[in-house]
Design a protein around this motif. Structure first.
Motif, PDB file in Angstrom:
ATOM      1  N   TYR A 185      -7.387  11.594  13.212  1.00 22.20           N
ATOM      2  CA  TYR A 185      -5.942  11.731  13.190  1.00 22.20           C
ATOM      3  C   TYR A 185      -5.516  13.054  13.813  1.00 22.20           C
ATOM      4  O   TYR A 185      -6.143  14.092  13.592  1.00 22.20           O
ATOM      5  CB  TYR A 185      -5.421  11.681  11.738  1.00 22.20           C
ATOM      6  CG  TYR A 185      -3.943  12.004  11.654  1.00 22.20           C
ATOM      7  CD1 TYR A 185      -2.992  11.005  11.795  1.00 22.20           C
ATOM      8  CD2 TYR A 185      -3.513  13.327  11.510  1.00 22.20           C
ATOM      9  CE1 TYR A 185      -1.635  11.311  11.778  1.00 22.20           C
ATOM     10  CE2 TYR A 185      -2.170  13.642  11.496  1.00 22.20           C
ATOM     11  CZ  TYR A 185      -1.235  12.627  11.630  1.00 22.20           C
ATOM     12  OH  TYR A 185       0.103  12.936  11.631  1.00 22.20           O
ATOM     13  N   CYS A 208       1.250   7.993  -3.603  1.00 28.75           N
ATOM     14  CA  CYS A 208       0.459   8.082  -2.376  1.00 28.75           C
ATOM     15  C   CYS A 208      -0.326   9.393  -2.297  1.00 28.75           C
ATOM     16  O   CYS A 208       0.211  10.458  -2.605  1.00 28.75           O
ATOM     17  CB  CYS A 208       1.392   7.964  -1.168  1.00 28.75           C
ATOM     18  SG  CYS A 208       0.557   8.149   0.407  1.00 28.75           S
ATOM     19  N   TYR A 219       2.346   6.259  12.548  1.00 26.67           N
ATOM     20  CA  TYR A 219       1.298   5.523  11.811  1.00 26.67           C
ATOM     21  C   TYR A 219       1.732   5.305  10.367  1.00 26.67           C
ATOM     22  O   TYR A 219       1.268   4.395   9.698  1.00 26.67           O
ATOM     23  CB  TYR A 219      -0.020   6.301  11.790  1.00 26.67           C
ATOM     24  CG  TYR A 219      -0.571   6.749  13.128  1.00 26.67           C
ATOM     25  CD1 TYR A 219      -0.364   6.015  14.300  1.00 26.67           C
ATOM     26  CD2 TYR A 219      -1.344   7.910  13.207  1.00 26.67           C
ATOM     27  CE1 TYR A 219      -0.895   6.447  15.508  1.00 26.67           C
ATOM     28  CE2 TYR A 219      -1.880   8.341  14.415  1.00 26.67           C
ATOM     29  CZ  TYR A 219      -1.649   7.616  15.564  1.00 26.67           C
ATOM     30  OH  TYR A 219      -2.177   8.046  16.757  1.00 26.67           O
ATOM     31  N   THR A 220       2.595   6.191   9.880  1.00 25.85           N
ATOM     32  CA  THR A 220       3.005   6.165   8.469  1.00 25.85           C
ATOM     33  C   THR A 220       4.286   5.370   8.240  1.00 25.85           C
ATOM     34  O   THR A 220       4.940   5.556   7.213  1.00 25.85           O
ATOM     35  CB  THR A 220       3.240   7.604   7.977  1.00 25.85           C
ATOM     36  OG1 THR A 220       4.170   8.222   8.886  1.00 25.85           O
ATOM     37  CG2 THR A 220       1.962   8.415   7.936  1.00 25.85           C
ATOM     38  N   THR A 262      -2.624  11.296   0.630  1.00 28.92           N
ATOM     39  CA  THR A 262      -3.153  11.274   1.995  1.00 28.92           C
ATOM     40  C   THR A 262      -4.186  12.375   2.128  1.00 28.92           C
ATOM     41  O   THR A 262      -3.909  13.527   1.784  1.00 28.92           O
ATOM     42  CB  THR A 262      -2.023  11.493   3.030  1.00 28.92           C
ATOM     43  OG1 THR A 262      -1.011  10.517   2.805  1.00 28.92           O
ATOM     44  CG2 THR A 262      -2.538  11.367   4.449  1.00 28.92           C
ATOM     45  N   ILE A 290       6.126   4.535   4.832  1.00 29.14           N
ATOM     46  CA  ILE A 290       5.544   5.321   3.737  1.00 29.14           C
ATOM     47  C   ILE A 290       6.361   6.606   3.569  1.00 29.14           C
ATOM     48  O   ILE A 290       6.718   7.247   4.556  1.00 29.14           O
ATOM     49  CB  ILE A 290       4.055   5.596   4.026  1.00 29.14           C
ATOM     50  CG1 ILE A 290       3.314   4.270   3.876  1.00 29.14           C
ATOM     51  CG2 ILE A 290       3.468   6.645   3.103  1.00 29.14           C
ATOM     52  CD1 ILE A 290       2.175   4.108   4.770  1.00 29.14           C
ATOM     53  N   GLN A 300      -4.259   7.073   1.623  1.00 29.74           N
ATOM     54  CA  GLN A 300      -4.190   7.124   3.084  1.00 29.74           C
ATOM     55  C   GLN A 300      -5.254   8.084   3.584  1.00 29.74           C
ATOM     56  O   GLN A 300      -5.264   9.256   3.225  1.00 29.74           O
ATOM     57  CB  GLN A 300      -2.817   7.647   3.509  1.00 29.74           C
ATOM     58  CG  GLN A 300      -1.990   6.608   4.177  1.00 29.74           C
ATOM     59  CD  GLN A 300      -0.679   7.125   4.734  1.00 29.74           C
ATOM     60  OE1 GLN A 300      -0.123   6.413   5.542  1.00 29.74           O
ATOM     61  NE2 GLN A 300      -0.170   8.265   4.361  1.00 29.74           N
ATOM     62  N   GLU A 331      -9.694  -1.800   4.077  1.00 35.35           N
ATOM     63  CA  GLU A 331      -8.239  -1.986   4.210  1.00 35.35           C
ATOM     64  C   GLU A 331      -7.851  -3.419   3.858  1.00 35.35           C
ATOM     65  O   GLU A 331      -6.890  -3.649   3.133  1.00 35.35           O
ATOM     66  CB  GLU A 331      -7.787  -1.666   5.641  1.00 35.35           C
ATOM     67  CG  GLU A 331      -7.781  -0.180   5.940  1.00 35.35           C
ATOM     68  CD  GLU A 331      -7.299   0.161   7.348  1.00 35.35           C
ATOM     69  OE1 GLU A 331      -6.687   1.209   7.514  1.00 35.35           O
ATOM     70  OE2 GLU A 331      -7.556  -0.642   8.281  1.00 35.35           O
ATOM     71  N   LEU A 361      -1.567   4.391  -3.144  1.00 35.78           N
ATOM     72  CA  LEU A 361      -1.937   4.247  -1.737  1.00 35.78           C
ATOM     73  C   LEU A 361      -2.810   5.439  -1.345  1.00 35.78           C
ATOM     74  O   LEU A 361      -2.374   6.582  -1.427  1.00 35.78           O
ATOM     75  CB  LEU A 361      -0.678   4.200  -0.856  1.00 35.78           C
ATOM     76  CG  LEU A 361      -0.934   4.250   0.658  1.00 35.78           C
ATOM     77  CD1 LEU A 361      -1.684   3.004   1.132  1.00 35.78           C
ATOM     78  CD2 LEU A 361       0.371   4.392   1.425  1.00 35.78           C
ATOM     79  N   LYS A 397      -5.622   2.736   3.286  1.00 38.43           N
ATOM     80  CA  LYS A 397      -5.057   2.587   4.623  1.00 38.43           C
ATOM     81  C   LYS A 397      -5.468   3.808   5.436  1.00 38.43           C
ATOM     82  O   LYS A 397      -5.448   4.920   4.918  1.00 38.43           O
ATOM     83  CB  LYS A 397      -3.534   2.515   4.510  1.00 38.43           C
ATOM     84  CG  LYS A 397      -2.834   2.278   5.806  1.00 38.43           C
ATOM     85  CD  LYS A 397      -1.331   2.244   5.605  1.00 38.43           C
ATOM     86  CE  LYS A 397      -0.634   2.422   6.934  1.00 38.43           C
ATOM     87  NZ  LYS A 397      -0.161   3.790   7.173  1.00 38.43           N
ATOM     88  N   THR A 398      -5.864   3.593   6.675  1.00 42.37           N
ATOM     89  CA  THR A 398      -6.211   4.752   7.492  1.00 42.37           C
ATOM     90  C   THR A 398      -5.100   5.021   8.495  1.00 42.37           C
ATOM     91  O   THR A 398      -4.372   4.105   8.901  1.00 42.37           O
ATOM     92  CB  THR A 398      -7.540   4.541   8.240  1.00 42.37           C
ATOM     93  OG1 THR A 398      -7.464   3.323   8.966  1.00 42.37           O
ATOM     94  CG2 THR A 398      -8.704   4.501   7.287  1.00 42.37           C
ATOM     95  N   ILE A 399      -4.960   6.279   8.835  1.00 37.03           N
ATOM     96  CA  ILE A 399      -4.065   6.653   9.931  1.00 37.03           C
ATOM     97  C   ILE A 399      -4.902   7.419  10.946  1.00 37.03           C
ATOM     98  O   ILE A 399      -5.749   8.229  10.577  1.00 37.03           O
ATOM     99  CB  ILE A 399      -2.850   7.485   9.451  1.00 37.03           C
ATOM    100  CG1 ILE A 399      -3.272   8.699   8.603  1.00 37.03           C
ATOM    101  CG2 ILE A 399      -1.882   6.619   8.652  1.00 37.03           C
ATOM    102  CD1 ILE A 399      -2.118   9.641   8.260  1.00 37.03           C
TER     103      ILE A 399
END
Ligand code: IPE
Ligand code: MG
Length: 223
Positions: free
Chosen positions: A121, A40, A158-159, A42, A162, A116, A104, A114, A84-86
């Motif tokens: 945010y 991942c 939101y995560t 982010t 993950i 992110q 997405e 992933l 994927k957005t947070i």
């Protein structure tokens, strides 16, 4: 991904030129993470506080986001990257919202890396959203008061689902968290560099990971 504006300034360019080169850096770093088989990545693309910037810059950042997806989506799809957005998308311009949702949706099944993207945010907002949702559950009698623990709480972030970040890299010489993943980074290892994001390369990422591998993570325990 900090330091785009300052990078541009050192070159006598408008700030947006820095953001543009910063987007190129992101492409390189995503590829590098893929090569390294990381699970991942982010990236902090836009914070809840970034709305304080001039409208023109915000507009340009949103355009850049749309452009990034337009240019990269096919390749991201082919490479097995899941986007994927947070953050709170509903405040973004509609065209950006639609692009992000499309990205997405079309990468939903991908399982390699992933990616992110933290967009509009804020860590505090994320925690408050979780608190509000949990208290609704409590009021509805679905969660007993006094039983909320770490793992339940994390499911409302939101995560959810993950893993917490192992390593956090902050560029451009800033030594603060700036409302990023407040809950999740409780035991994250930090790595700071003065390098501006547009100048950040795969080599810097390797160095950060190399250094990380020499950290002793005790999570409050003993060696
Ligand atoms: C990029 O760098 C961060 C974003 C919000 C996209 P900055 O725009 O914060 O650059 P500096 O800090 O002014 O150099
Ligand atoms: Mg900055």
């Amino acid at each position: 991904m900090d330091g785009n504006g300052r990078w541009a300034k050192t070159k006598g360019l408008p700030r947006i030129a820095g953001h543009r080169v910063g987007a190129e850096t992101l492409k390189t770093i995503v590829e590098t993470c893929l090569d390294l088989e990381l699970e991942c990545l982010t990236v902090y693309a836009f914070s809840t506080e970034n709305w304080k910037r001039p409208a023109k810059e915000i507009e340009a950042l949103m355009e850049l986001l749309v452009e990034y997806i337009d240019q990269e989506l096919d390749e991201l799809k082919q490479n097995g990257i899941k986007i994927k957005t947070i953050g709170n998308l509903s405040q973004l311009p509609l065209v950006a919202q639609l692009k992000v949702k499309k990205a997405e949706k079309e990468t939903e099944q991908n399982q390699k890396l992933l990616l992110q993207i933290a967009l509009n945010y804020g860590g505090r907002k994320e925690i408050l959203d979780a608190v509000n949702r949990i208290t609704q559950e409590v009021a509805a009698g679905r969660i007993a008061a006094g039983t909320i623990n770490d793992s339940l709480f994390a499911q409302y972030l939101y995560t959810a689902g993950i893993p917490e970040p192992d390593l956090l890299i902050r560029t451009a010489g800033e030594l603060r968290l700036s409302n990023f993943l407040l809950w999740q980074s409780a035991y994250t290892e930090f790595w700071f560099t003065d390098v501006f994001w547009p100048d950040f390369t795969a080599q810097h990422l390797y160095q950060a990971i190399y250094d990380y591998q020499y950290r002793q993570r005790r999570f409050g325990g003993l060696k």
